[in-house]
Design an enzyme around this catalytic site. Sequence first.
Site, PDB file in Angstrom:
ATOM      1  CD  GLN A  18      -2.352  -1.338   2.758  1.00 25.24           C
ATOM      2  OE1 GLN A  18      -3.390  -0.804   3.107  1.00 25.24           O
ATOM      3  NE2 GLN A  18      -1.645  -2.088   3.574  1.00 25.24           N
TER       4      GLN A  18
ATOM      5  CG  HIS B 130      -2.982   2.663  -1.581  1.00 24.95           C
ATOM      6  ND1 HIS B 130      -3.001   2.577  -0.211  1.00 24.95           N
ATOM      7  CD2 HIS B 130      -4.096   2.018  -2.011  1.00 24.95           C
ATOM      8  CE1 HIS B 130      -4.080   1.897   0.176  1.00 24.95           C
ATOM      9  NE2 HIS B 130      -4.753   1.537  -0.897  1.00 24.95           N
TER      10      HIS B 130
ATOM     11  CB  CYS C 261      -3.501  17.551 -21.110  1.00 27.14           C
ATOM     12  SG  CYS C 261      -1.830  17.661 -20.422  1.00 27.14           S
TER      13      CYS C 261
HETATM   14  P1  CNA Z   1      -1.358   2.672   8.757  1.00 28.59           P
HETATM   15  O1  CNA Z   1      -2.838   2.624   8.792  1.00 28.59           O
HETATM   16  O2  CNA Z   1      -0.668   3.939   9.129  1.00 28.59           O
HETATM   17  O3  CNA Z   1      -0.850   1.513   9.737  1.00 28.59           O
HETATM   18  C1  CNA Z   1       0.511   1.265   9.955  1.00 28.59           C
HETATM   19  C2  CNA Z   1       0.622   0.104  10.929  1.00 28.59           C
HETATM   20  O4  CNA Z   1       1.999  -0.231  11.014  1.00 28.59           O
HETATM   21  C3  CNA Z   1       0.132   0.428  12.341  1.00 28.59           C
HETATM   22  O5  CNA Z   1      -0.803  -0.549  12.721  1.00 28.59           O
HETATM   23  C4  CNA Z   1       1.405   0.352  13.202  1.00 28.59           C
HETATM   24  O6  CNA Z   1       1.178  -0.267  14.442  1.00 28.59           O
HETATM   25  C5  CNA Z   1       2.322  -0.508  12.364  1.00 28.59           C
HETATM   26  N1  CNA Z   1       3.746  -0.195  12.501  1.00 28.59           N
HETATM   27  C6  CNA Z   1       4.337   1.033  12.571  1.00 28.59           C
HETATM   28  N2  CNA Z   1       5.678   0.898  12.628  1.00 28.59           N
HETATM   29  C7  CNA Z   1       5.935  -0.442  12.610  1.00 28.59           C
HETATM   30  C8  CNA Z   1       7.133  -1.215  12.654  1.00 28.59           C
HETATM   31  N3  CNA Z   1       8.345  -0.653  12.730  1.00 28.59           N
HETATM   32  N4  CNA Z   1       7.025  -2.572  12.601  1.00 28.59           N
HETATM   33  C9  CNA Z   1       5.805  -3.164  12.545  1.00 28.59           C
HETATM   34  N5  CNA Z   1       4.641  -2.483  12.506  1.00 28.59           N
HETATM   35  C10 CNA Z   1       4.706  -1.142  12.517  1.00 28.59           C
HETATM   36  O7  CNA Z   1      -0.778   2.245   7.341  1.00 28.59           O
HETATM   37  P2  CNA Z   1      -1.426   1.258   6.260  1.00 28.59           P
HETATM   38  O8  CNA Z   1      -0.366   1.068   5.252  1.00 28.59           O
HETATM   39  O9  CNA Z   1      -2.078   0.098   6.865  1.00 28.59           O
HETATM   40  O10 CNA Z   1      -2.577   2.200   5.658  1.00 28.59           O
HETATM   41  C11 CNA Z   1      -2.665   2.397   4.370  1.00 28.59           C
HETATM   42  C12 CNA Z   1      -2.311   3.831   3.910  1.00 28.59           C
HETATM   43  C13 CNA Z   1      -1.090   4.448   4.533  1.00 28.59           C
HETATM   44  C14 CNA Z   1      -1.948   3.712   2.472  1.00 28.59           C
HETATM   45  O11 CNA Z   1      -2.825   4.500   1.740  1.00 28.59           O
HETATM   46  C15 CNA Z   1      -0.512   4.222   2.302  1.00 28.59           C
HETATM   47  O12 CNA Z   1      -0.334   4.796   1.045  1.00 28.59           O
HETATM   48  C16 CNA Z   1      -0.383   5.198   3.388  1.00 28.59           C
HETATM   49  N6  CNA Z   1       0.988   5.599   3.787  1.00 28.59           N
HETATM   50  C17 CNA Z   1       2.089   5.165   3.119  1.00 28.59           C
HETATM   51  C18 CNA Z   1       3.354   5.563   3.518  1.00 28.59           C
HETATM   52  C19 CNA Z   1       4.557   5.063   2.761  1.00 28.59           C
HETATM   53  O13 CNA Z   1       4.493   4.930   1.541  1.00 28.59           O
HETATM   54  N7  CNA Z   1       5.655   4.768   3.456  1.00 28.59           N
HETATM   55  C20 CNA Z   1       3.512   6.400   4.639  1.00 28.59           C
HETATM   56  C21 CNA Z   1       2.344   6.852   5.310  1.00 28.59           C
HETATM   57  C22 CNA Z   1       1.092   6.440   4.875  1.00 28.59           C
END
Ligand code: CNA
Length: 253
Positions: A103, A121, A132
């Site tokens: 994602q 995403h 365009c």
């Molecule tokens: P989210 O909803 O922010 O969840 C992230 C999850 O990761 C949480 O449940 C945390 O507990 C867990 N977490 C955080 N750090 C760690 C770690 N070091 N080890 C293990 N678990 C961890 O993010 P999702 O991806 O579930 O939600 C989807 C969204 C977030 C998408 O649309 C992405 O595009 C979007 N996003 C992407 C980025 C990126 O590209 N790096 C950054 C921020 C948001």
Amino acid sequence: MVSQDIRAAAALLKQARSVIVFTGAGISTPSGIPDFRSPHSGLWTNADPMEVASIYGFRQNPAAFYNWIYPLAKVTLAAKPNAAHYAVAELEKFGNFGAVITQNIDMLHSRAGSTTVYELHGHLREATCIHCFAVYPAEPIITRYLEDRRVPYCPGCGSVLKPNVILFGEQLPIQQLLGAQDAARKADVMLIVGSSLEVAPASDIPLLTRRHGGKLIIVNLEPTPLDSLAELVIHADAAEILPQIVSSLETRV
Ligand code: CNA
């Protein structure tokens, strides 16, 4: 306890005919990129997602979107893959690896060496004109925005440029979605890493694996809505756990 879980995860991955990995923002927090839903991450704290991160909001007020994405874009351009991304890429050498479904928009799986990555995403590689539909490499556009904080416009027609990230209200890229769904149906083990599993329709993809008889392994700091359906849940830092799973696999080969 964790070392037992690591051995159990390695055993499940080793026995599988087809392994896939499903990742979210949590795999990239050790690279310095904040996620959306962890407490204190800040990206949602001061913003209404429907206002700043929806296609409707973008069309009405692109400056608000660019202002909101500014800190994320800044760290993303500077970020490097971490031990968890490299561990995912290493899984390809065990011969039963299908694909990474992510994602994330940060492109760190590809940069770590993963070869088949479905980016549900979108990504920050390109930007498209909303009028365009001309496509441009995103990096120079974002770099310029980080310097001058002025909304980027299409050199061809003068309309606003939007990075190729999927906003609320937009369809997921169809080829990426179909590829991910196909891989999920074929997988007998899906390793889920760093996702709250709260953003649909991406969060439905692990259910496809389950419905087709596959098993889920979840590595996430916080509990998720799919924990009760998983074969194994490890609540820990992905950058610590994934390399250990790969090492454990290596000693079993
Ligand atoms: P989210 O909803 O922010 O969840 C992230 C999850 O990761 C949480 O449940 C945390 O507990 C867990 N977490 C955080 N750090 C760690 C770690 N070091 N080890 C293990 N678990 C961890 O993010 P999702 O991806 O579930 O939600 C989807 C969204 C977030 C998408 O649309 C992405 O595009 C979007 N996003 C992407 C980025 C990126 O590209 N790096 C950054 C921020 C948001």
